[in-house]
Design a protein around this motif. Structure first.
Motif, mmCIF file in Angstrom:
data_model
loop_
_atom_site.group_PDB
_atom_site.id
_atom_site.type_symbol
_atom_site.label_atom_id
_atom_site.label_comp_id
_atom_site.label_asym_id
_atom_site.label_seq_id
_atom_site.Cartn_x
_atom_site.Cartn_y
_atom_site.Cartn_z
ATOM 1 N N ALA A 284 0.817 -1.217 0.000
ATOM 2 C CA ALA A 284 0.000 0.000 0.000
ATOM 3 C C ALA A 284 0.852 1.269 0.000
ATOM 4 C CB ALA A 284 -0.926 -0.016 1.210
ATOM 5 N N GLY A 285 2.153 1.120 0.286
ATOM 6 C CA GLY A 285 3.031 2.295 0.265
ATOM 7 C C GLY A 285 3.006 3.129 1.534
ATOM 8 N N PRO A 298 3.948 2.564 -3.261
ATOM 9 C CA PRO A 298 3.099 1.383 -3.497
ATOM 10 C C PRO A 298 3.643 0.515 -4.636
ATOM 11 C CG PRO A 298 1.812 3.430 -3.575
ATOM 12 C CD PRO A 298 3.243 3.815 -3.561
ATOM 13 N N SER A 300 2.691 -3.541 -6.812
ATOM 14 C CA SER A 300 1.764 -4.674 -6.839
ATOM 15 C C SER A 300 2.559 -5.974 -6.778
ATOM 16 C CB SER A 300 0.887 -4.617 -8.085
ATOM 17 O OG SER A 300 1.725 -4.655 -9.221
#
Ligand code: HEC
Ligand code: HEC
Length: 326
Positions: A284-285, A298, A300
């Motif tokens: 999510a950063g 962030p 993935s």
């Protein structure tokens, strides 16, 4: 050693098993490993070990250093935050003491220069052992074994000098550097890691940015950094509480990830229960705190990549030190 394999005229050069930049903090001169006198080290360690496990160090004889730094848990305590005398709660999660000899600074705030100075803190802290140092020395001088050892090793009465030197010598003896990852890297044992762990290491060190702060081989750069845990750090603002410098708000010393599967829950306040929670935090950063390190952004991650990353983290476990605690 690297081998070149000839196969039907095609030359295959096996990939370097693992490569990492040597962290600048590894020079021994810069760590707390230096000791002015290295005489009688094994006797100092034995005395330090006895003191570390001795609950007489606390006001009500209930809490020892080992109450919060349990060998089986890589010298952490498995609790969100630690519990001291009379059930009093501390603000923070107990860190591992393995490889403490390498720490250039001690504590989450990264402010104490030596292990010797650290010993005094939990002993006197109201919520930890709540003991007055002068009273403690009087109490421990009555223990024959301690008095004798102090005379024999340090040639003086048992005192705070003896106490802090002996416990620190013991802490410096706590070493963990023979994990599957170490065998893969240092001994070039291809089979020490599974394919999934090798993929995880590649992710950790190349695709994601984890090694920027958790640099091999210690899996920390030893710096105090804000990794975006909160927008508002509430009543524990980290290193800020030491120097009152607002650029320090939310900065905590980067923990080593060695033995990470043994040391849950995670972060300075134990607020993340599992490695999945930690990975979710980084995916999510993190928060949008003004001091958040710019490297926390962030990203993935596929389900397979997540599994590889967790499997890699589990390759940092080395419990060979437990041989001394059977
Ligand atoms: C009540 C639980 C408790 C007791 C008792 C306790 N500790 Fe800790 N210890 C902690 C917690 C929590 C921290 C993190 C504190 C911080 O960084 O602000 C810590 C931090 C440390 C650190 C710093 C590690 C690092 O990575 O910087 C060392 C070293 C340490 N303790 C050694 C000891 C010794 C030696 C004793 C006994 C004299 C002791 N502790 C007693 C809970 C405890
Ligand atoms: C910019 C520096 C930085 C980067 C990059 C970074 N971390 Fe961290 N990491 C930290 C800091 C600082 C903490 C401790 C924060 C705290 O105690 O609140 C931490 C804590 C952790 C912990 C918990 C350790 C413990 O004992 O509580 C894990 C696990 C972890 N990081 C994994 C990772 C992974 C995986 C990555 C890559 C996706 C990563 N980190 C990237 C700085 C960083």
């Amino acid at each position: 050693m690297r081998y070149t394999i000839y196969l039907g005229g095609v030359i295959l050069i096996p990939l370097f098993l693992c490569q990492y930049k040597k962290s600048k903090n590894r020079d021994v001169e810069k760590t707390t490993a230096i000791s002015s006198d290295d005489l009688m080290v094994s006797e100092k360690i034995a005395l330090g070990r006895a003191l570390f496990f001795d609950s007489r160090l606390s006001i009500n004889n209930e809490v020892s250093c080992a109450s919060c730094h349990i060998p089986e848990l890589a010298f952490t305590d498995g609790k969100k935050v630690s519990i001291g005398v009379a059930g009093r709660t501390t603000q923070r999660n107990s860190p591992s003491l393995l490889n403490a000899a390498l720490l250039p600074t001690v504590m989450f705030d990264g402010h104490l220069p030596t292990l010797e100075q650290q010993v005094i803190v939990p002993i006197q802290e109201h919520v930890e052992m709540d003991m007055n140092m002068l009273e403690l020395i009087k109490k421990l001088r009555k223990v024959d074994r301690y008095q004798k050892a102090a005379k024999q090793i340090f040639n003086r009465e048992f005192d705070a000098w003896v106490l802090t030197r002996a416990i620190s010598a013991y802490e410096r003896s706590l070493v963990s550097n023979n994990s599957p990852f170490d065998r893969y890297c240092n001994q070039k044992e291809q089979g020490a890691l599974t394919e999934s762990q090798k993929n995880g290491w590649k992710l950790f060190s190349e695709k994601l940015y984890c090694t920027q702060c958790h640099a091999a081989p210690n899996f920390t750069n030893f710096e105090a950094i804000n990794n975006g845990m909160y927008n508002d750090f509430g009543n524990d603002k980290g290193r800020f509480r030491i120097f009152n410098d607002s650029t320090d708000i939310g900065k905590f010393k980067v923990p080593s990830l060695r033995n990470i599967v043994l040391t849950a829950p995670y972060m300075h306040d134990g607020s993340l229960h599992s490695l999945d929670d930690v990975i979710n935090h980084y995916v999510a950063g993190g928060s949008s705190h003004i001091n958040k390190d710019i490297r926390i952004v962030p990203f993935s991650l596929s389900e397979n990549e997540r599994t590889d990353l967790k499997n890699f983290l589990s390759s940092l476990t080395d419990t060979s030190y437990m041989i001394d605690y059977k």
